[in-house]
Scaffold this motif. Sequence first.
Motif, PDB file in Angstrom:
ATOM      1  N   VAL A  31       0.846  -1.198   0.000  1.00 59.58           N
ATOM      2  CA  VAL A  31       0.000   0.000   0.000  1.00 59.58           C
ATOM      3  C   VAL A  31       0.879   1.246   0.000  1.00 59.58           C
ATOM      4  O   VAL A  31       0.634   2.196  -0.749  1.00 59.58           O
ATOM      5  CB  VAL A  31      -0.963  -0.007   1.209  1.00 59.58           C
ATOM      6  N   TRP A  32       1.910   1.258   0.819  1.00 60.79           N
ATOM      7  CA  TRP A  32       2.831   2.392   0.874  1.00 60.79           C
ATOM      8  C   TRP A  32       3.503   2.605  -0.486  1.00 60.79           C
ATOM      9  O   TRP A  32       3.585   3.738  -0.980  1.00 60.79           O
ATOM     10  CB  TRP A  32       3.868   2.163   1.967  1.00 60.79           C
ATOM     11  N   LEU A  33       3.971   1.552  -1.106  1.00 65.85           N
ATOM     12  CA  LEU A  33       4.596   1.668  -2.424  1.00 65.85           C
ATOM     13  C   LEU A  33       3.601   2.162  -3.465  1.00 65.85           C
ATOM     14  O   LEU A  33       3.948   2.967  -4.334  1.00 65.85           O
ATOM     15  CB  LEU A  33       5.188   0.323  -2.856  1.00 65.85           C
ATOM     16  N   GLY A  34       2.369   1.701  -3.389  1.00 64.13           N
ATOM     17  CA  GLY A  34       1.338   2.158  -4.320  1.00 64.13           C
ATOM     18  C   GLY A  34       1.075   3.643  -4.176  1.00 64.13           C
ATOM     19  O   GLY A  34       0.930   4.362  -5.176  1.00 64.13           O
ATOM     20  N   LEU A  35       1.009   4.130  -2.942  1.00 63.65           N
ATOM     21  CA  LEU A  35       0.779   5.559  -2.728  1.00 63.65           C
ATOM     22  C   LEU A  35       1.934   6.399  -3.258  1.00 63.65           C
ATOM     23  O   LEU A  35       1.710   7.475  -3.821  1.00 63.65           O
ATOM     24  CB  LEU A  35       0.538   5.838  -1.245  1.00 63.65           C
ATOM     25  N   THR A  36       3.149   5.925  -3.098  1.00 67.62           N
ATOM     26  CA  THR A  36       4.284   6.683  -3.632  1.00 67.62           C
ATOM     27  C   THR A  36       4.249   6.696  -5.156  1.00 67.62           C
ATOM     28  O   THR A  36       4.640   7.692  -5.769  1.00 67.62           O
ATOM     29  CB  THR A  36       5.630   6.107  -3.151  1.00 67.62           C
ATOM     30  N   GLN A  37       3.770   5.640  -5.767  1.00 69.52           N
ATOM     31  CA  GLN A  37       3.687   5.610  -7.224  1.00 69.52           C
ATOM     32  C   GLN A  37       2.642   6.593  -7.743  1.00 69.52           C
ATOM     33  O   GLN A  37       2.818   7.186  -8.813  1.00 69.52           O
ATOM     34  CB  GLN A  37       3.373   4.196  -7.718  1.00 69.52           C
ATOM     35  N   ILE A  38       1.564   6.793  -6.991  1.00 75.66           N
ATOM     36  CA  ILE A  38       0.558   7.770  -7.400  1.00 75.66           C
ATOM     37  C   ILE A  38       1.172   9.168  -7.414  1.00 75.66           C
ATOM     38  O   ILE A  38       0.947   9.945  -8.337  1.00 75.66           O
ATOM     39  CB  ILE A  38      -0.674   7.703  -6.470  1.00 75.66           C
ATOM     40  N   GLY A  39       1.959   9.481  -6.401  1.00 73.50           N
ATOM     41  CA  GLY A  39       2.630  10.775  -6.355  1.00 73.50           C
ATOM     42  C   GLY A  39       3.573  10.962  -7.528  1.00 73.50           C
ATOM     43  O   GLY A  39       3.627  12.038  -8.143  1.00 73.50           O
ATOM     44  N   LEU A  40       4.326   9.935  -7.854  1.00 75.93           N
ATOM     45  CA  LEU A  40       5.245  10.027  -8.989  1.00 75.93           C
ATOM     46  C   LEU A  40       4.493  10.173 -10.305  1.00 75.93           C
ATOM     47  O   LEU A  40       4.912  10.922 -11.204  1.00 75.93           O
ATOM     48  CB  LEU A  40       6.151   8.794  -9.042  1.00 75.93           C
ATOM     49  N   LEU A  41       3.376   9.483 -10.443  1.00 77.53           N
ATOM     50  CA  LEU A  41       2.564   9.590 -11.647  1.00 77.53           C
ATOM     51  C   LEU A  41       2.039  11.013 -11.810  1.00 77.53           C
ATOM     52  O   LEU A  41       2.086  11.583 -12.909  1.00 77.53           O
ATOM     53  CB  LEU A  41       1.405   8.594 -11.595  1.00 77.53           C
ATOM     54  N   MET A  42       1.574  11.602 -10.715  1.00 76.42           N
ATOM     55  CA  MET A  42       1.068  12.972 -10.780  1.00 76.42           C
ATOM     56  C   MET A  42       2.184  13.956 -11.146  1.00 76.42           C
ATOM     57  O   MET A  42       1.977  14.882 -11.933  1.00 76.42           O
ATOM     58  CB  MET A  42       0.414  13.357  -9.458  1.00 76.42           C
ATOM     59  N   GLN A  43       3.375  13.759 -10.609  1.00 72.69           N
ATOM     60  CA  GLN A  43       4.504  14.626 -10.955  1.00 72.69           C
ATOM     61  C   GLN A  43       4.844  14.495 -12.434  1.00 72.69           C
ATOM     62  O   GLN A  43       5.116  15.491 -13.113  1.00 72.69           O
ATOM     63  CB  GLN A  43       5.731  14.279 -10.113  1.00 72.69           C
ATOM     64  N   GLY A  44       4.833  13.287 -12.941  1.00 68.93           N
ATOM     65  CA  GLY A  44       5.125  13.081 -14.354  1.00 68.93           C
ATOM     66  C   GLY A  44       4.085  13.722 -15.249  1.00 68.93           C
ATOM     67  O   GLY A  44       4.414  14.332 -16.272  1.00 68.93           O
ATOM     68  N   LEU A  45       2.819  13.610 -14.885  1.00 68.92           N
ATOM     69  CA  LEU A  45       1.763  14.224 -15.680  1.00 68.92           C
ATOM     70  C   LEU A  45       1.843  15.748 -15.630  1.00 68.92           C
ATOM     71  O   LEU A  45       1.567  16.417 -16.622  1.00 68.92           O
ATOM     72  CB  LEU A  45       0.389  13.736 -15.205  1.00 68.92           C
ATOM     73  N   GLU A  46       2.250  16.297 -14.485  1.00 64.36           N
ATOM     74  CA  GLU A  46       2.438  17.741 -14.396  1.00 64.36           C
ATOM     75  C   GLU A  46       3.585  18.188 -15.304  1.00 64.36           C
ATOM     76  O   GLU A  46       3.534  19.255 -15.907  1.00 64.36           O
ATOM     77  CB  GLU A  46       2.695  18.170 -12.959  1.00 64.36           C
ATOM     78  N   MET A  47       4.610  17.370 -15.401  1.00 65.02           N
ATOM     79  CA  MET A  47       5.725  17.705 -16.293  1.00 65.02           C
ATOM     80  C   MET A  47       5.277  17.678 -17.752  1.00 65.02           C
ATOM     81  O   MET A  47       5.843  18.383 -18.594  1.00 65.02           O
ATOM     82  CB  MET A  47       6.901  16.740 -16.076  1.00 65.02           C
ATOM     83  N   LEU A  48       4.269  16.882 -18.063  1.00 65.68           N
ATOM     84  CA  LEU A  48       3.738  16.826 -19.422  1.00 65.68           C
ATOM     85  C   LEU A  48       2.751  17.958 -19.702  1.00 65.68           C
ATOM     86  O   LEU A  48       2.301  18.115 -20.834  1.00 65.68           O
ATOM     87  CB  LEU A  48       3.052  15.479 -19.660  1.00 65.68           C
ATOM     88  N   GLY A  49       2.398  18.728 -18.693  1.00 65.78           N
ATOM     89  CA  GLY A  49       1.549  19.878 -18.908  1.00 65.78           C
ATOM     90  C   GLY A  49       0.202  19.835 -18.238  1.00 65.78           C
ATOM     91  O   GLY A  49      -0.542  20.810 -18.289  1.00 65.78           O
ATOM     92  N   LEU A  50      -0.170  18.762 -17.621  1.00 73.28           N
ATOM     93  CA  LEU A  50      -1.456  18.712 -16.920  1.00 73.28           C
ATOM     94  C   LEU A  50      -1.341  19.432 -15.591  1.00 73.28           C
ATOM     95  O   LEU A  50      -0.319  19.375 -14.927  1.00 73.28           O
ATOM     96  CB  LEU A  50      -1.879  17.259 -16.670  1.00 73.28           C
ATOM     97  N   GLU A  51      -2.425  20.120 -15.203  1.00 70.68           N
ATOM     98  CA  GLU A  51      -2.432  20.801 -13.916  1.00 70.68           C
ATOM     99  C   GLU A  51      -3.499  20.174 -13.032  1.00 70.68           C
ATOM    100  O   GLU A  51      -4.644  20.033 -13.432  1.00 70.68           O
ATOM    101  CB  GLU A  51      -2.722  22.289 -14.108  1.00 70.68           C
ATOM    102  N   PHE A  52      -3.105  19.815 -11.820  1.00 68.15           N
ATOM    103  CA  PHE A  52      -4.025  19.195 -10.877  1.00 68.15           C
ATOM    104  C   PHE A  52      -4.571  20.185  -9.861  1.00 68.15           C
ATOM    105  O   PHE A  52      -5.530  19.924  -9.189  1.00 68.15           O
ATOM    106  CB  PHE A  52      -3.343  18.032 -10.141  1.00 68.15           C
ATOM    107  N   THR A  53      -3.909  21.319  -9.735  1.00 76.38           N
ATOM    108  CA  THR A  53      -4.367  22.336  -8.790  1.00 76.38           C
ATOM    109  C   THR A  53      -4.709  23.597  -9.558  1.00 76.38           C
ATOM    110  O   THR A  53      -4.081  23.925 -10.563  1.00 76.38           O
ATOM    111  CB  THR A  53      -3.283  22.653  -7.748  1.00 76.38           C
ATOM    112  N   ARG A  54      -5.703  24.298  -9.072  1.00 74.46           N
ATOM    113  CA  ARG A  54      -6.088  25.551  -9.699  1.00 74.46           C
ATOM    114  C   ARG A  54      -5.327  26.675  -9.030  1.00 74.46           C
ATOM    115  O   ARG A  54      -5.271  26.765  -7.807  1.00 74.46           O
ATOM    116  CB  ARG A  54      -7.589  25.792  -9.563  1.00 74.46           C
TER     117      ARG A  54
END
Length: 60
Positions: A31-54
């Motif tokens: 579960v801990w490893l899965g949660l860290t992967q979600i964070g990394l996925l969000m960082q990668g998507l932000e680098m591609l141009g997606l914004e998760f926060t307004r």
Amino acid sequence: MATLRQEVKVAQNSLPALLDQIAWGITIAFVWLGLTQIGLLMQGLEMLGLEFTRSKREKV
């Protein structure tokens, strides 16, 4: 021989509890490893141009 049999019985009786503890530990680790992967996925998507926060800042 009787002592060995008694030790084997004690080990057999305590084995299920030990396996339960090991299973819980592995589950928590996954579960801990899965949660860290979600964070990394969000960082990668932000680098591609997606914004998760307004942004609440106004342009000056």
